[in-house]
Design an enzyme around this catalytic site. Sequence first.
Site, PDB file in Angstrom:
ATOM      1  N   GLU A 143       0.921  -1.147   0.138  1.00 23.50           N
ATOM      2  CA  GLU A 143      -0.116  -0.009  -0.091  1.00 23.50           C
ATOM      3  C   GLU A 143       0.808   1.369  -0.010  1.00 23.50           C
ATOM      4  OE1 GLU A 143      -4.252  -1.377   1.848  1.00 23.50           O
ATOM      5  OE2 GLU A 143      -2.958  -0.679   3.334  1.00 23.50           O
ATOM      6  N   ASP A 255      -4.638  -9.730   7.610  1.00 21.05           N
ATOM      7  CA  ASP A 255      -3.399  -8.703   8.535  1.00 21.05           C
ATOM      8  C   ASP A 255      -3.475  -9.575   9.652  1.00 21.05           C
ATOM      9  OD1 ASP A 255      -3.510  -7.165   6.409  1.00 21.05           O
ATOM     10  OD2 ASP A 255      -5.131  -5.696   7.119  1.00 21.05           O
TER      11      ASP A 255
HETATM   12  O1  RIB Z   1      -6.775  -5.577   4.944  1.00 23.26           O
HETATM   13  C1  RIB Z   1      -7.741  -4.751   5.567  1.00 23.26           C
HETATM   14  C2  RIB Z   1      -7.258  -3.418   5.385  1.00 23.26           C
HETATM   15  O2  RIB Z   1      -7.181  -3.077   4.005  1.00 23.26           O
HETATM   16  C3  RIB Z   1      -8.143  -2.211   6.071  1.00 23.26           C
HETATM   17  O3  RIB Z   1      -7.924  -1.864   7.264  1.00 23.26           O
HETATM   18  C4  RIB Z   1      -8.027  -1.155   4.940  1.00 23.26           C
HETATM   19  O4  RIB Z   1      -7.477  -0.003   5.439  1.00 23.26           O
HETATM   20  C5  RIB Z   1      -7.314  -1.596   3.832  1.00 23.26           C
HETATM   21  O5  RIB Z   1      -5.916  -1.229   4.012  1.00 23.26           O
END
Ligand code: RIB
Length: 314
Positions: A143, A255
């Site tokens: 990201e 995550d």
């Molecule tokens: O993986 C989930 C996350 O993806 C969210 O918290 C959102 O912010 C994106 O980054």
Amino acid sequence: MVRPTIAMVGSNMMDLITYYEDNLPRIGETIFGKDFEIGFGGKGANQAVAASRLGAEVEVVTAVGDDLFGPLVIENFRKYDINTDFIKTVEGRSSGVAPIFVDQGGRNSIFIIPGANSHLEAEDVTKARNSLSRASFLLLQLEIQLETVYFSIDLARELGLKVILNPAPGRKLEWEKIRNLFLLVPNETELETITGVTVRTTEDIKKGISLLMERGVENVLVTLGEKGALLATGGGFADFPAYRVEAVDTTGAGDAFLGALATFLGEGKTLEESIDGACAYAALSTTRRGTQKSFAGREEFEEWYFQKKAGKGR
Ligand code: RIB
């Protein structure tokens, strides 16, 4: 048990979560949603918080904007006892935000607007060099700018950290730059994006994995949602079934999985034990709403895991 230090170079976002019932609105249409929540998110921040909730010491390198969310995000890291010395505030930029839409089955659709995250540079990572060198594992996602990701991979190699790269959201990567990764953790669509192999069957997944391993990635773990995960190492393939739960919101489950995985590996558990524990931690997180706020603390997790194992409740 060793208390591991886990490093994370990556994103943070404010999650703007809408829960809805039937469909998302079509273009030009206005419909009622069911509920709304704001929470702390971002794949990088989520992974860091999961590791911290499970007892790891966590070092992060990330960036926020000079808006009203920036200080809140920094405060949130502090709340989880995460070192905030290497969080950069980018002037004139907004913090990252993620409008998220969760359906009745707990499945999500996510937009990310990275804002300040796109201004995290190699020099910000260099500033954190000493702190990063204390860690055993480095968690990375996609990201932020790819240059910063590649730079972090090289620095980790130099400092002797093992890199776990979660190539999310899926983006094309330069093969040369991801050589010698300890572990790459894509889902099926991300595997398709990185390798160019159309993924429909388990054979396709294995084909994609082989391509990655031929190019020098040490281990590959493909996450398969409610079907669990498939691990490929030099020794072959291993399946990890998912833990069965009543999911209300899957946001951030991937995550939770990665933060837990790095923590368990850092504690010295085997790859297999760590993956099993991480599958359980991720499953537990889907039984509650929200992203980081759905992540359990260590004690609560251990108790749940123990019961699941005893009841063979997978
Ligand atoms: O993986 C989930 C996350 O993806 C969210 O918290 C959102 O912010 C994106 O980054």
